[in-house]
Design an enzyme around this catalytic site. Structure first.
Site, PDB file in Angstrom:
ATOM      1  CG  HIS A 124     -61.858 -34.181  20.333  1.00 52.67           C
ATOM      2  ND1 HIS A 124     -60.739 -34.573  19.984  1.00 52.67           N
ATOM      3  CD2 HIS A 124     -61.763 -33.023  21.000  1.00 52.67           C
ATOM      4  CE1 HIS A 124     -59.919 -33.421  20.172  1.00 52.67           C
ATOM      5  NE2 HIS A 124     -60.563 -32.606  20.998  1.00 52.67           N
ATOM      6  CG  ASP A 201     -63.566 -39.130  23.504  1.00 52.26           C
ATOM      7  OD1 ASP A 201     -63.148 -39.059  24.722  1.00 52.26           O
ATOM      8  OD2 ASP A 201     -63.425 -38.331  22.653  1.00 52.26           O
ATOM      9  CD  GLN A 204     -64.824 -32.241  27.248  1.00 54.89           C
ATOM     10  OE1 GLN A 204     -65.101 -31.565  28.559  1.00 54.89           O
ATOM     11  NE2 GLN A 204     -63.725 -31.610  26.594  1.00 54.89           N
ATOM     12  CE  LYS A 227     -60.109 -33.041  27.291  1.00 51.94           C
ATOM     13  NZ  LYS A 227     -59.920 -31.398  26.633  1.00 51.94           N
ATOM     14  CB  CYS A 365     -60.622 -30.312  18.767  1.00 51.96           C
ATOM     15  SG  CYS A 365     -58.973 -29.460  19.031  1.00 51.96           S
TER      16      CYS A 365
HETATM   17  N1  PMP Z   1     -62.178 -36.160  23.086  1.00 51.68           N
HETATM   18  C1  PMP Z   1     -62.979 -35.180  23.636  1.00 51.68           C
HETATM   19  C2  PMP Z   1     -64.335 -35.250  23.587  1.00 51.68           C
HETATM   20  C3  PMP Z   1     -62.129 -34.063  24.059  1.00 51.68           C
HETATM   21  O1  PMP Z   1     -62.981 -33.043  24.645  1.00 51.68           O
HETATM   22  C4  PMP Z   1     -60.587 -34.100  24.056  1.00 51.68           C
HETATM   23  C5  PMP Z   1     -59.982 -32.914  24.535  1.00 51.68           C
HETATM   24  N2  PMP Z   1     -60.696 -31.579  23.984  1.00 51.68           N
HETATM   25  C6  PMP Z   1     -60.173 -34.912  23.389  1.00 51.68           C
HETATM   26  C7  PMP Z   1     -60.762 -36.111  22.905  1.00 51.68           C
HETATM   27  C8  PMP Z   1     -58.648 -35.029  23.426  1.00 51.68           C
HETATM   28  O2  PMP Z   1     -58.147 -35.025  24.584  1.00 51.68           O
HETATM   29  P1  PMP Z   1     -56.511 -34.967  24.755  1.00 51.68           P
HETATM   30  O3  PMP Z   1     -56.077 -33.656  23.998  1.00 51.68           O
HETATM   31  O4  PMP Z   1     -56.218 -34.735  26.231  1.00 51.68           O
HETATM   32  O5  PMP Z   1     -55.827 -36.232  24.240  1.00 51.68           O
END
Ligand code: PMP
Length: 408
Positions: A124, A201, A204, A227, A365
């Protein structure tokens, strides 16, 4: 046989019972943000309506109540991920801030010119850009593990990228764009063997898989409350105590200090050293309620149900004319990303939206991995334990409408 009473669970989520465009909402965007059960909504309301007070520094009854609930939430996180100690759980405002914290403290203090950070092609943006910023500032070299046509990491390439110069490996547990579940043990063991630290990370992963940070033996594990059925604006940085202790503080301010004079300041112990200022008190407490909720679920049954939904969705989507699934890893969870020949994913998103089906469309993203598959963007349905096969049928009907309207 694992068992999940979906109809009872669905009653706990008020938003599952609302209507959009005169149709019952079909929410298939939980990878973006999950829905919140009533106990989370109630926990946040309780703080805001009857228990408003600041934490850690108050001397009155309500401040003690808020402090206790806030610190109880930390204990719930510790238990949820099986951290060894409470002080290893730092509250942040999300996964993004947790990664930036590591980049700005561990990264700036312990990674220098010529050192290497290994990332993967499926990260991401929040697990790419903070490292690029560090690389620009410090002359650090970024190396990227490629992904194969099924959306799996090329582990051979990964092993070759590791060297004695590798200081950190940053890898997503589950890809938000492809659903791939990465082989963390192999990655973590090999990284440690060259003396590198590993940041996972987990944004997910935590909503779908049971995570045990001690069994994983990762150095950092980051995720977001929103999430995982909790409020927005709250996240977690888990770090091994011995690493966190050697990291300088992130932001300066109240709550993170021991003593302040104009000559010099000393810092608070972990975890407060990394939690400057008044945090998102109601959000953290709401997250604690979310963890109570998900902890009470039968996780074996959750995984079973979600795998069932994923298999059903994979099979049904394949029947839609012109549809190509992107992300066909042998080990995946919760994500169905796809394109339809001749239709821009934004059009897919808009047309299914009008039928009450909420999915995500765009670069998710994760532009590098979308580019890797040679498509301008992706449409993505993402699943949670409260989804049903009937909702997948609604998605498929809506996609057949896309095919009809766009003349595929
Ligand atoms: N890493 C992953 C794999 C994600 O899916 C996301 C959110 N789409 C993020 C990081 C970023 O999370 P946040 O916007 O809650 O900081």
């Amino acid at each position: 046989m694992p068992n999940l009473n979906i109809q009872n669970i669905r009653r706990d989520f008020p938003q599952l019972h609302r209507v959009v465009y005169n149709r019952p909402l079909v929410y298939l965007d939980s990878g973006n943000t999950s829905l919140k059960p009533q106990i989370v909504i109630d926990a946040v309301n309780q703080i805001n309506s009857l228990e408003t007070a600041n934490i850690h520094r108050g001397t009155h009854y309500l401040s003690e109540v808020a402090t206790k609930k806030y610190e109880d939430a930390r204990l719930k996180v510790k238990n949820f991920i099986n951290a060894n100690q409470l002080s290893e759980v730092i509250f942040t405002k999300g996964t993004t801030e947790a990664i930036n914290l590591v980049a700005q403290t561990f990264g700036r203090a312990m990674i220098g010119a010529g050192d290497e950070i290994v990332l993967t092609q499926m990260e991401h943006h929040s697990n790419i850009v903070p490292w690029q910023m560090l690389a620009q500032e410090k002359g650090v070299v970024l190396k990227v593990v490629p992904v194969n046509d099924d959306g799996e990491l090329d582990l051979g390439a990964f092993h070759q990228l590791l060297s004695k110069n590798t200081k950190l490996v940053c890898v997503t547990h589950v890809s938000n764009a492809l659903g791939t579940v990465n082989p963390l043990s192999e990655i973590i063991d090999a990284s440690h063997a060259v003396g590198a630290r590993v940041l996972v990370d987990g944004a997910q992963a935590v909503p779908h898989l049971k995570v045990d940070v001690q069994a994983l033996n990762c150095d950092f594990y980051v995720f977001s409350s929103h999430k995982l059925c909790g409020p927005t604006g709250v996240g977690v940085l888990y770090g091994k105590k011995e690493v966190l202790e050697r990291m300088p503080p992130y932001q300066g301010g109240g709550d993170m200090i021991a003593q302040v004079t104009f000559e010099q300041s000393t810092y608070a112990e972990l975890p407060h050293k990394f939690e400057a200022g008044t945090p998102n008190i109601a959000g953290v407490i709401g997250f604690g309620a979310a963890l109570d909720y998900v902890d009470a679920l039968d996780w074996e049954a959750v995984e079973h149900h979600e795998n069932d939904l994923l298999a059903y969705g994979t099979e049904q989507l394949a029947l839609v004319k012109g549809l190509r699934l992107i992300g066909t890893a042998a080990k995946k969870c919760s994500v169905l990303s796809f394109v339809i020949t001749g239709v821009h994913p934004h059009d897919i998103g808009s047309i299914v939206d009008r039928q009450g089906v909420a999915i995500r469309a765009g670069h998710l993203c994760a532009q590098p991995i979308v580019n890797r598959f040679g498509v301008p963007a992706l449409a993505r349905a993402s699943l949670a334990f409260y989804n049903t096969k009937e909702e997948i049928d609604s998605l498929v009907n809506a996609l057949n409408r896309v095919v009809e309207v766009m003349g595929v």
